[in-house]
Design a protein around this motif. Sequence first.
Motif, PDB file in Angstrom:
ATOM      1  N   VAL A 147      -5.908  -3.806   3.923  1.00  0.00           N
ATOM      2  CA  VAL A 147      -5.066  -3.036   5.155  1.00  0.00           C
ATOM      3  C   VAL A 147      -5.498  -3.152   6.278  1.00  0.00           C
ATOM      4  CG1 VAL A 147      -3.136  -1.403   6.656  1.00  0.00           C
ATOM      5  CG2 VAL A 147      -2.896  -2.623   3.652  1.00  0.00           C
ATOM      6  N   LEU A 148      -7.053  -2.470   6.367  1.00  0.00           N
ATOM      7  CA  LEU A 148      -8.185  -2.351   7.337  1.00  0.00           C
ATOM      8  C   LEU A 148      -8.227  -3.070   7.557  1.00  0.00           C
ATOM      9  CD1 LEU A 148      -9.575   1.385   5.687  1.00  0.00           C
ATOM     10  CD2 LEU A 148      -8.017   1.253   8.241  1.00  0.00           C
ATOM     11  N   PHE A 149      -8.784  -4.475   6.759  1.00  0.00           N
ATOM     12  CA  PHE A 149      -9.936  -5.031   7.163  1.00  0.00           C
ATOM     13  C   PHE A 149      -8.708  -6.601   7.440  1.00  0.00           C
ATOM     14  CE2 PHE A 149     -13.155  -4.296   4.196  1.00  0.00           C
ATOM     15  CZ  PHE A 149     -13.764  -3.256   4.943  1.00  0.00           C
ATOM     16  N   THR A 150      -7.873  -6.874   7.241  1.00  0.00           N
ATOM     17  CA  THR A 150      -6.789  -7.413   7.616  1.00  0.00           C
ATOM     18  C   THR A 150      -5.835  -6.988   9.319  1.00  0.00           C
ATOM     19  OG1 THR A 150      -4.638  -7.332   6.464  1.00  0.00           O
ATOM     20  CG2 THR A 150      -6.773  -8.950   5.610  1.00  0.00           C
ATOM     21  N   ALA A 196       1.944   6.551  -6.737  1.00  0.00           N
ATOM     22  CA  ALA A 196       1.477   6.618  -7.782  1.00  0.00           C
ATOM     23  C   ALA A 196       0.752   8.308  -8.119  1.00  0.00           C
ATOM     24  CB  ALA A 196      -0.415   5.547  -7.499  1.00  0.00           C
ATOM     25  N   ILE A 197       1.237   8.679  -6.722  1.00  0.00           N
ATOM     26  CA  ILE A 197       1.122  10.057  -6.642  1.00  0.00           C
ATOM     27  C   ILE A 197       1.643  11.276  -7.126  1.00  0.00           C
ATOM     28  CG2 ILE A 197       1.047  11.730  -4.684  1.00  0.00           C
ATOM     29  CD1 ILE A 197       0.190   9.468  -2.859  1.00  0.00           C
ATOM     30  N   LEU A 249       0.279  -1.206   0.379  1.00  0.00           N
ATOM     31  CA  LEU A 249      -0.535   0.326   0.254  1.00  0.00           C
ATOM     32  C   LEU A 249       1.097   1.357   0.087  1.00  0.00           C
ATOM     33  CD1 LEU A 249      -2.535   1.090   0.079  1.00  0.00           C
ATOM     34  CD2 LEU A 249      -3.053   1.476   2.878  1.00  0.00           C
ATOM     35  N   GLY A 250       2.277   1.794   0.972  1.00  0.00           N
ATOM     36  CA  GLY A 250       2.221   2.703   1.008  1.00  0.00           C
ATOM     37  C   GLY A 250       3.511   2.678  -0.484  1.00  0.00           C
ATOM     38  N   ALA A 307      -3.179   0.836  -4.978  1.00  0.00           N
ATOM     39  CA  ALA A 307      -3.082   1.485  -3.657  1.00  0.00           C
ATOM     40  C   ALA A 307      -4.985   1.302  -3.152  1.00  0.00           C
ATOM     41  CB  ALA A 307      -2.796   2.654  -4.285  1.00  0.00           C
ATOM     42  N   VAL A 308      -6.014   1.278  -3.924  1.00  0.00           N
ATOM     43  CA  VAL A 308      -6.773   1.329  -3.685  1.00  0.00           C
ATOM     44  C   VAL A 308      -7.316   0.103  -3.042  1.00  0.00           C
ATOM     45  CG1 VAL A 308      -9.537   1.577  -4.819  1.00  0.00           C
ATOM     46  CG2 VAL A 308      -8.181   3.164  -5.876  1.00  0.00           C
TER      47      VAL A 308
END
Length: 318
Positions: free
Chosen positions: A194-197, A44-45, A37-38, A187-188
């Motif tokens: 990441v939040l759910f795991t 992408a940014i 994710l990071g 990333a999306v």
Amino acid sequence: MTRRGLILFVALGIAWGIPYLFIKVAVSELDPGMVVLGRSALAAILLLPLALFRREVWSVVRRWKPMLAYTIVEIILPWYFLSSAEQHLPSSTAGLLLATVPLAGVAIAFLMGRPERLSRVNWLGIALGMLGVAALVGLDMAGSDLIAVVQMAVVVVGYALGPAILSRWMSDLPGVGVVAVSLAATAVVYVPFVLFTGGWPTEVPSTAVIVSVIVLAVVCSALAFLLMVGLIAEIGPVKATTITYVNPAVAIIAGVVVLGERVTIWTIVGFALVLAGSYLVTRKRQEAVTAEGAEAAVAEQTATGSTPAVQRATEQPR
């Protein structure tokens, strides 16, 4: 090679050879999903504004089906499994195993109904590559986590399949747009994952880990993309594919010097056999490629790094 070409070649060899080192550092404190994710979000940014400025995003989004397939097999799955595998394998070994991507590319071409005519030299290359993997997995990594080895196999297949999808269904799409959209989509996808795991860190990571993620995004992804563009423009797409054989050496050196990873005789034997096999299995394709077909050759043969693949010779490095 010109001085500029040599500088670009060395810089790209380093940029594509050090990801394994920084992944190893990052996963020491972060969940593999958080590392992906990071890395993908920051890259992408950096690249998405350029793609928007060049008006390359919409044309890529309209081809969403092959784009989604490419993103899954080239980034979403491989980056996670690579990060996960490096929790148990030396970074140098991970980098070396990825040098087998050209060998997997032969099998992918066959399964997709586009088999290449292989010469005796090519078959010799396949045999040497398989012996090299056997030396690494069976001897050098004896007792290693079998799951980690399987995860690396998934990464190899993904890195071989991604460029094949690009070559067959998206060869006309602009490179910056493809890379930027694929990174943004990754990333999306990883935000809810990441939040759910429970992969979101509960405390601020160390400076070394934060720097590692930044280097993975800025140097090994975004900057490497621009370096490849410049390298291809300077020395041509066919010569640029030789960067494939430099990355594993950089990975081994970085792992030994920075992390103190050991190098056994089987590491050296496997290294020599894998690189020799990868070279021989792609030799005929490199020698016979025409100016028109060079772009696809680069896409198929530079898939051993950790950034998106090269599809068009002037726009899409991996």
